[in-house]
Write a protein that holds these residues in place. Structure first.
Motif, short mmCIF file in Angstrom:
data_model
loop_
_atom_site.label_atom_id
_atom_site.label_comp_id
_atom_site.label_asym_id
_atom_site.label_seq_id
_atom_site.Cartn_x
_atom_site.Cartn_y
_atom_site.Cartn_z
N ARG A 126 -3.35 20.52 26.09
CA ARG A 126 -3.10 19.75 24.87
C ARG A 126 -1.63 19.48 24.61
NH1 ARG A 126 -3.86 22.33 20.72
NH2 ARG A 126 -4.52 24.38 21.45
N LYS A 127 -0.77 20.46 24.91
CA LYS A 127 0.63 20.35 24.50
C LYS A 127 1.63 20.45 25.65
CE LYS A 127 0.06 21.75 19.73
NZ LYS A 127 0.69 22.44 18.59
N ASP A 151 -4.24 20.68 35.89
CA ASP A 151 -3.67 20.59 37.23
C ASP A 151 -2.37 19.78 37.23
OD1 ASP A 151 -5.72 22.08 38.27
OD2 ASP A 151 -6.86 20.35 39.03
N LEU A 152 -2.39 18.65 36.55
CA LEU A 152 -1.19 17.80 36.50
C LEU A 152 -0.04 18.51 35.80
CD1 LEU A 152 -2.83 14.34 35.70
CD2 LEU A 152 -1.80 15.06 37.87
N GLU A 153 -0.37 19.28 34.77
CA GLU A 153 0.67 20.03 34.05
C GLU A 153 1.28 21.10 34.96
OE1 GLU A 153 3.37 20.88 31.36
OE2 GLU A 153 1.93 19.24 31.19
N PHE A 167 1.42 20.95 38.26
CA PHE A 167 2.23 20.25 39.26
C PHE A 167 3.58 19.85 38.67
CE2 PHE A 167 -1.91 18.79 41.37
CZ PHE A 167 -1.87 19.84 42.28
N ALA A 168 3.57 19.39 37.43
CA ALA A 168 4.82 19.00 36.77
C ALA A 168 5.73 20.21 36.61
CB ALA A 168 4.52 18.37 35.41
N GLU A 169 5.16 21.35 36.23
CA GLU A 169 5.96 22.56 36.08
C GLU A 169 6.51 23.02 37.43
OE1 GLU A 169 7.97 25.70 34.37
OE2 GLU A 169 7.17 23.83 33.54
N ALA A 170 5.74 22.83 38.49
CA ALA A 170 6.17 23.23 39.83
C ALA A 170 7.42 22.46 40.27
CB ALA A 170 5.05 23.03 40.84
N LYS A 206 9.13 29.36 41.03
CA LYS A 206 8.11 30.40 41.13
C LYS A 206 6.71 29.82 41.05
CE LYS A 206 7.47 35.18 39.70
NZ LYS A 206 7.95 36.26 38.82
N VAL A 207 6.51 28.87 40.14
CA VAL A 207 5.21 28.21 40.03
C VAL A 207 4.94 27.38 41.29
CG1 VAL A 207 3.86 26.49 38.75
CG2 VAL A 207 5.24 28.18 37.51
N ALA A 208 5.97 26.70 41.79
CA ALA A 208 5.83 25.91 43.01
C ALA A 208 5.41 26.81 44.17
CB ALA A 208 7.15 25.22 43.34
N GLU A 209 6.00 27.99 44.25
CA GLU A 209 5.67 28.92 45.32
C GLU A 209 4.21 29.36 45.24
OE1 GLU A 209 7.03 33.35 46.97
OE2 GLU A 209 8.13 32.39 45.33
#
Length: 204
Positions: free
Chosen positions: A31-32, A113-115, A117-120, A125-128
């Motif tokens: 949502r946010k 999922d898109l959120e 990916f954006a954070e990655a 660390k999230v990308a990893e």
């Protein structure tokens, strides 16, 4: 006092509380957005204090890592079913497309999922974690396609990897297509996806 300690350390209760937090966090992220959803928002949605949440997760980043780990566990279960199911491997994998398309056309799941990916793109660390999950999925698919039941087990390593990448690109791309074209549905996608996937699962 002993009874209170027992409740706090009961594994089933701990797992239930963790699931409660993860579900609330996923809802908030959808949502946010990751950055728009603070711990206060997550705690409100979860119905527990922020301090209580910190008993189960060290940070918001730890929460999103756990969400990714949940997805990995689901992948493990799915691939295990493929491995255990007797019969023609091509048919088994084509039948599995029903769940894959349903998952990737789910609007709520797609938003999450898109959120992630954006954070990655800005959080190593999230990308990893996401790359680890993808690596695991590709490894499980590779093992299936190298098994005796596979029609393409004798392909070169390069060609096998090429086919796996295209398979995953088609499946993962459904999330973006659903976002850009909300009218696309499961039946429409499967109409073309099944024959396209079949081509990749047999020798050219």
């Amino acid at each position: 006092m002993k009874e209170k300690s027992k409740r706090q350390t009961d594994p089933a209760l701990v797992q239930a509380r963790r699931e409660q937090v993860l579900s609330a966090a996923a809802d908030c992220f959808r949502r946010k957005g990751y950055h728009g959803a603070g711990m206060a928002e997550i705690s409100k949605t979860a119905g527990m204090s922020a301090g209580h949440i910190y008993n189960y997760f060290a940070s918001k980043e730890a929460i999103i890592e756990s969400i990714i780990e949940q997805d990995m566990e689901k992948l493990f279960s799915i691939f295990q079913e493929y491995e255990d199911q007797p019969g023609d491997l091509v048919t088994i994998l084509l039948d599995g497309l029903d769940y894959a398309v349903e998952h990737h056309t789910d609007v709520n799941q797609g938003a999450l999922d898109l959120e992630m990916f954006a954070e990655a793109a800005r959080n190593d660390k999230v990308a990893e974690q996401l790359r680890k999950s993808d690596c695991y999925a590709r490894e499980k698919m590779r093992n299936l396609l190298l098994s005796e039941r596979s029609l393409i087990k004798d392909l070169s390593a390069t060609e096998l990897e090429s086919r796996i990448e295209v398979m995953f690109a088609m499946i993962n791309g459904i999330t973006i297509r659903k976002t850009l074209n909300p009218h696309v549905d499961k039946a429409m996608l499967l109409l073309a996806l099944r024959p396209a996937m079949r081509v990749l699962l047999i020798p050219f």
